[in-house]
Design an enzyme around this catalytic site. Structure first.
Site, PDB file in Angstrom:
ATOM      1  N   ASP A 139       0.867  -1.175   0.000  1.00 57.19           N
ATOM      2  CA  ASP A 139       0.000   0.000   0.000  1.00 57.19           C
ATOM      3  C   ASP A 139       0.904   1.224   0.000  1.00 57.19           C
ATOM      4  OD1 ASP A 139      -1.638   2.138   0.563  1.00 57.19           O
ATOM      5  OD2 ASP A 139      -2.552   1.268   2.350  1.00 57.19           O
ATOM      6  N   CYS A 194      -9.533   5.629   9.352  1.00 52.69           N
ATOM      7  CA  CYS A 194      -9.725   4.311   8.728  1.00 52.69           C
ATOM      8  C   CYS A 194      -8.755   3.269   9.281  1.00 52.69           C
ATOM      9  CB  CYS A 194      -9.605   4.400   7.205  1.00 52.69           C
ATOM     10  SG  CYS A 194     -10.948   5.315   6.421  1.00 52.69           S
TER      11      CYS A 194
END
Length: 534
Positions: free
Chosen positions: A199, A365
């Site tokens: 990521d 998140c």
């Protein structure tokens, strides 16, 4: 030599605006960076000169659009050290890019008992996605521990990465600022014949990233975090990985031949770009890559690191502030998450906004990570190429006496009842022997609380209390409701829509509406559940 921020800032007209009659200090770059004129001029140029759909169009505008869109793939591949457009797929964002790997590779390759390894600091884009894939395939999902100093426990990583199929890891944590040892993790993964997905949402915009050096099989990142437009992301994949992977979306553009019985897929990268793609966004993202390379990604990293180090040093010197993640003398990104004693993140974010300062508050998140940190949420300040040391000083000044400033904010910006009920709450420790309870955890902002309701035999509310780790505004509203609704009939609680708005005469900032009406919604849901169950 540091960045010429005065010159850079002239490329970002939004930085000239004021917020609440104060010059804007934008420190929310880990969520979205601003876009320089060079990038949106490119975007506008597409729409004003050669707007057309790409591929298969035998006319000049379509040809020009196709050339520019294909060249954008080459440019983004070059930006991260890939071998050309065949290894660069355009998506909506990082989340879609990771889902493309999950459903194009994971669903088709993983069997019951296969190991997926990720980390405790992952963004929900990774964590939730791999939870779902593990549930669908029966694979075993494992999490590498985060240590007390905000780094990965590499001994634990070596234990977990054993006969692994896939490792998914954030290059840079979007909460802790930790720069993870991706190259070492890739080597461990490949030693066990696994695949690694990185990521890169927080790394590609902020430091040099070379996929060959990292030896990443896949790398996902977004345009809107690297001075580019929204609605465009990228998935790098080693060519042989992408060739072996099934498409995730089907339709036009991603096919080469179709009959009533079967279809054949297009070449890379187009087989993963079904339908009309983000043409203008892709072309503009290439301009963003040009812009950042003109500055120099080493210089971007050094600029961010210097500002983050200064902010951490100053926060660390204050007794009422705790920051999270590695210390400033360890390599980390230009984002710093912290909390101020006695001030909820949403209240602090509004307080800072009142000073023209934009930060992000909530769980970012990463709810499981915040559970490990044992905090409901945090405030995150994140810098980019246009931020200055003077802006960090503005933030630090605004954080002085934060509790007192919060109290003044409640008095000056809200109906008098908010300050009154926050300072003199009704049953803030709950009540004994409640007939029912209703718990709520609002993960996006870190609010958590529980209503206690005692109902007598006639259906009247005998007592109503609450327990809350929520913001001052939500706590005040919960207290207001506890007082106002005592003596009401339980049926009245099933339709509270507009109650708080009416009690406050609509006198509150609209950007805090969720904080104001949230307790009303929770109590209403609790009453409906109670009547359904009884």
């Amino acid at each position: 030599m540091g960045l010429d921020t005065d010159t850079i800032r002239r490329d970002f007209p939004v930085l000239d605006r004021t917020v609440n009659d104060t010059p804007l200090v934008y420190l929310d770059n880990a969520a979205t960076t601003h876009t320089p004129t060079q990038v949106y001029d490119t975007y506008e140029d597409y729409y004003s000169r050669y707007n057309a759909n790409v591929h298969r169009g035998i006319h000049t505008l379509s040809h020009e659009a196709s050339q520019a869109y294909e060249a954008a793939h080459d440019r983004l591949a070059e930006f991260v050290g890939a071998d050309g457009r065949e290894e660069m797929v355009f998506t909506k964002n990082t989340t879609e890019a990771m889902n493309l790997v999950a459903y194009g590779w994971g669903v088709n390759r993983l069997d019951p008992g296969d190991a997926i390894v990720t980390t405790e600091m992952e963004h929900h884009a990774s964590l939730v996605t791999w939870q779902q894939i593990a549930e669908k395939t029966g694979a075993d999902l494992r999490y590498i521990r985060v240590t007390a100093d905000g780094t990965l426990d590499m001994d634990h990583a070596r234990e977990l990465i054993d006969d692994v199929e896939l490792v998914s890891v954030a290059h840079v944590s979007n909460v802790l600022g930790t720069v993870n040892p991706v190259r070492e993790l890739a080597a461990l993964t490949h030693d066990h014949d696994g695949v690694i997905l990185v990521d890169g949402a927080q790394s590609v915009p902020t430091r040099p990233v070379d996929v060959k050096t990292l030896d990443a099989d896949f790398l996902a990142f977004s345009g809107h975090k690297m001075a580019g437009p929204t609605g465009i992301g990228c998935l790098y994949g080693k060519r042989h990985r992408l060739e072996a992977m099934e498409p995730f979306l089907f339709g036009g553009e991603m096919i080469s031949h179709v009959t009533f019985d079967d279809s054949e897929w297009n070449d890379l990268p187009w087989k993963f770009e079904a339908g009309t793609p983000p043409i203008a966004e892709g072309i503009a993202l290439a301009a963003a890559a040009d812009y950042l390379d003109d500055i120099g990604m080493d210089a971007v990293r050094e600029h961010e690191a210097a500002l983050a180090q200064y902010l951490i040093d100053e926060l660390d010197a204050r007794d009422d502030i705790e920051y999270y993640g590695p210390p400033g003398d360890v390599e980390r990104s230009g984002l710093v998450s912290f909390n101020v004693d006695g001030v909820h993140g949403h209240d602090l974010s509004e307080l800072l906004d009142n000073h023209g300062i934009a930060v992000r508050a909530g769980d970012h998140c990463t709810q499981p990570l915040h559970d490990i940190l044992d905090i409901p949420g945090s405030v995150r300040a994140s810098v980019y190429v246009y931020n200055t040391r003077g802006e960090i000083d503005t933030l630090l000044d605004a954080l002085e006496n934060a509790q007192r400033k919060r109290d003044h904010l409640l008095t000056d910006h809200y109906h008098d009842l908010i300050a009154d009920y926050y300072q003199n709450p009704t049953n803030p420790d709950g009540i004994t022997n409640p007939t029912f309870r209703k718990h709520s955890a609002e993960t996006t902002c870190g609010d958590e609380g529980e209503f206690h309701v005692r109902v007598d035999e006639t259906g009247r509310i005998e007592a109503l209390g609450f327990q809350s780790d929520s913001c001052a505004v939500s706590q005040a509203v919960a207290s207001l409701l506890a007082d106002h609704l005592t003596g009401a009939h339980i049926d009245d609680l099933t339709d509270l829509s507009g109650t708080v708005d009416a009690l406050l005469d609509g006198d509150f900032p609209d950007m805090r509406r969720d904080c104001v009406v949230g307790p009303e919604d929770v109590l209403q849901a609790g009453a409906r559940e109670h009547l359904t169950d009884s």
